[in-house]
Design a protein around this motif. Structure first.
Motif, PDB file in Angstrom:
ATOM      1  N   LYS A  44       0.801  -1.141   0.054  1.00 47.81           N
ATOM      2  CA  LYS A  44      -0.078  -0.011  -0.010  1.00 47.81           C
ATOM      3  C   LYS A  44       0.728   1.457   0.025  1.00 47.81           C
ATOM      4  O   LYS A  44       0.686   2.221  -0.733  1.00 47.81           O
ATOM      5  N   ALA A  62       2.211   1.971  -3.396  1.00 47.29           N
ATOM      6  CA  ALA A  62       1.248   2.322  -4.451  1.00 47.29           C
ATOM      7  C   ALA A  62       0.999   4.068  -4.244  1.00 47.29           C
ATOM      8  O   ALA A  62       0.619   4.629  -5.288  1.00 47.29           O
ATOM      9  N   ASP A 105      -2.031   1.566 -13.161  1.00 49.17           N
ATOM     10  CA  ASP A 105      -2.808   1.442 -11.803  1.00 49.17           C
ATOM     11  C   ASP A 105      -2.358   0.125 -11.048  1.00 49.17           C
ATOM     12  O   ASP A 105      -2.725  -0.495  -9.980  1.00 49.17           O
ATOM     13  N   LYS A 158       0.221  -1.013  -9.174  1.00 45.97           N
ATOM     14  CA  LYS A 158       0.539  -0.980  -7.652  1.00 45.97           C
ATOM     15  C   LYS A 158      -0.639  -0.788  -6.907  1.00 45.97           C
ATOM     16  O   LYS A 158      -0.878  -1.420  -5.741  1.00 45.97           O
ATOM     17  N   ALA A 159      -1.642   0.079  -7.159  1.00 47.42           N
ATOM     18  CA  ALA A 159      -2.940   0.387  -6.401  1.00 47.42           C
ATOM     19  C   ALA A 159      -3.915  -0.886  -6.555  1.00 47.42           C
ATOM     20  O   ALA A 159      -4.320  -1.206  -5.814  1.00 47.42           O
ATOM     21  N   ARG A 214      -2.875  -3.911  -6.886  1.00 50.53           N
ATOM     22  CA  ARG A 214      -2.446  -5.040  -5.975  1.00 50.53           C
ATOM     23  C   ARG A 214      -2.542  -4.739  -4.509  1.00 50.53           C
ATOM     24  O   ARG A 214      -2.996  -5.363  -3.691  1.00 50.53           O
ATOM     25  N   ALA A 215      -2.463  -3.117  -4.129  1.00 44.39           N
ATOM     26  CA  ALA A 215      -2.773  -2.800  -2.697  1.00 44.39           C
ATOM     27  C   ALA A 215      -4.240  -3.127  -2.509  1.00 44.39           C
ATOM     28  O   ALA A 215      -4.594  -3.620  -1.329  1.00 44.39           O
ATOM     29  N   THR A 256      -1.304 -10.191  -1.111  1.00 47.68           N
ATOM     30  CA  THR A 256      -1.089  -9.398  -2.316  1.00 47.68           C
ATOM     31  C   THR A 256      -0.118 -10.190  -2.999  1.00 47.68           C
ATOM     32  O   THR A 256       0.540  -9.753  -4.097  1.00 47.68           O
TER      33      THR A 256
END
Length: 177
Positions: A61, A64, A120, A122-123, A125-126, A135
């Motif tokens: 998180k 992200a 998007d 990384k977001a 995955r968060a 994750t």
């Protein structure tokens, strides 16, 4: 961005130090007199791994950065609901490669979202961490049901489903084969 990277690096360093200390404290040595000096239960060891899992979710998180969580959640929901078979992956992760090879070998039709190239990623995955409690990738859904990754997850992952014959049945049911 530099501050974000520093925060992420600090979080990783803290997790490594805590993991090392925690495992040292909870894992029971299997030799000599030390085995009785450091008793540990499976519950204690599981607690260490739960702590690390929560740390990993927080790290993901943090990496992200700032993002519109409702919009990303809606995007992930839409990806899951609009694709008969969906895989979230981070190449060149060996598990993702193995899961793709399995699906390709079966001739399955599926959609892959490469989280390293998706703007998007990384977001996503968060948010996945918030929704699923994990994750880890690859993450595979069939007909809206999260089946897991390559070798793990609520249904055992694609390898175990394939070994039992259930993967082909699931893929045929959604006409992905």
């Amino acid at each position: 961005m530099k501050f974000q990277s520093f925060k992420a690096a600090s979080a990783v360093a803290s997790l490594v130090l805590l993991a090392s200390a925690s495992v040292q404290a909870f894992v029971k040595p299997t030799f000599g007199a030390l085995a009785t000096k450091y008793p540990a239960s499976s519950t204690q060891v599981a607690g260490v791994f739960d702590f690390l899992k929560e740390g990993k979710k927080a790290l993901v998180k943090s990496l992200a950065g700032d993002f519109d969580e409702p919009a990303i959640r809606a995007r992930l929901d839409n990806l899951v609901s609009s694709n008969k078979v969906l895989m979230l992956a981070l190449p060149p992760d060996p598990s993702a490669v193995q899961a793709k090879e399995l699906l390709d070998g079966l001739g399955a039709k599926y959609t892959v979202v490469e989280l390293d190239t998706d703007p998007d990623g990384k977001a996503i995955r968060a948010v996945m961490g918030d929704i699923l409690g994990r994750t880890s990738v690859p993450a595979v859904w069939i007909d809206g049901v999260f089946v897991g990754g390559c070798n793990d997850g609520p249904l055992g992952g694609v390898n175990k489903l394939n070994e039992s014959g259930e993967l082909v049945k699931m893929l045929r049911k959604v006409k992905a084969l």
